[in-house]
Design an enzyme around this catalytic site. Sequence first.
Site: not given
Length: 428
Positions: A185, A188, A241, A309, A384
């Site tokens: 993405h 990020e 993104r 991520h 994440e």
Amino acid sequence: RFVKMSLKFSLLFALCLTAVALSNAERARYDFYRVYRVTASDAKELAFLKQMENTSDSLIFMEGVHSIDRDIEVVVAPHKLPDFLKALDAQEIDYVLLEENLQEKLEDKNETQVQGRAGTYDWTAYQTLDDTYNWLITLSRTYPSVVTLIEGGKTYEKRSILGVKISYNNGQANKPGIFLEAGIHAREWIAPATATFIINQLLTSTDADVQDLAQNYDWYVFPHANPDGYVYTHTTDRMWRKTRQPHGTCYGADPNRNWGFHWNEVGASSNPCSDTYAGSSEFSEIETKSLAEYLKTLKGKIHIYLSFHAYSQYVLYPYGHTNELPENVEDFKEVYDATVAAFAKRYGTKYTGGNIYDAIYPAAGASVDWAYGNIDVQMSFCFELRPGPNAYFTGFRLPADKIIPAAEETLDAVIALVNKAKELGYTN
């Protein structure tokens, strides 16, 4: 050597294309765009928000509409504001204003980037794609017996998906492999920054635990799984993104909804303008298709798959398409517990998580599920990274002075994850 002249020429060509993009692009602006947090309290409200996400190109749903009672951040264009609020009021959907002028936040200098600093590469600022690729090339020359440039495929805009294989020649044959993919993405930025930090530590650290990781495993690391999108965040739209392939009048698909494992069953959109657009078909994006083809050549060699991520501080494992749990879920839970504890060891950073579907939201077509389901990687995790939940759009813009702390604790977590997986027999 794996890298032949054709790869070197393609890299030079890709870098030239990036330079052209940097010089010609105009930046997207978000003057007086508002950011709202909305929450669906029942299935009817959720369906209404999902319909809104799928039909409007003037609203940006930051992480998509997935589940009841989960906060959803929405960026609203000025001309759309009256209709947006009227619709929410009519449906009695709760909302809170988070930001009145998104552009002011995007101009915040806490997040910095470095472009074209010849001979310098560090983690005090976010680097451009060219900076990182040039650094990787330099590593292959500095450590020729350890670092090999590898290419995981191409992009729509003809860039290379460039990575490195790190393998110490210590007489150990058939070392277990660890695959690390970051930046799928585009916005990020902390994910690729952390991946490059780990590369550097594997090559330079004197810490015994890090040296054990470096010398006893073969590492395949791709800091940028979505190079076109990352360049676009630097040149044109910081909040981008997706990939950059056109789909009708809109651009890009969500490359972490495009993998061929229960593709587009849940947690993705069929609207090409949506940030969670799954693509026109599984592997419709050359980035995911070519990276998957490369991964297939490593089947049997990869024992652990990691995908970095941001944001929300989660440790996640399969599956995303269903709440059914993988057969080895008890082992996943043990590894998860060790990983979360390690994240907290250095700075007290709290991570949570579990299986993707229940811990964060339904999301079919993700890389970690594909690796687990299609090439038999029995330990497959998504991290994440920082910051924590409820950071709304600033979550993608972690200040540059937080790069090193975030990367340090992530390396601690990777060490714990690998060691626990080894203890359970997954790296034999």
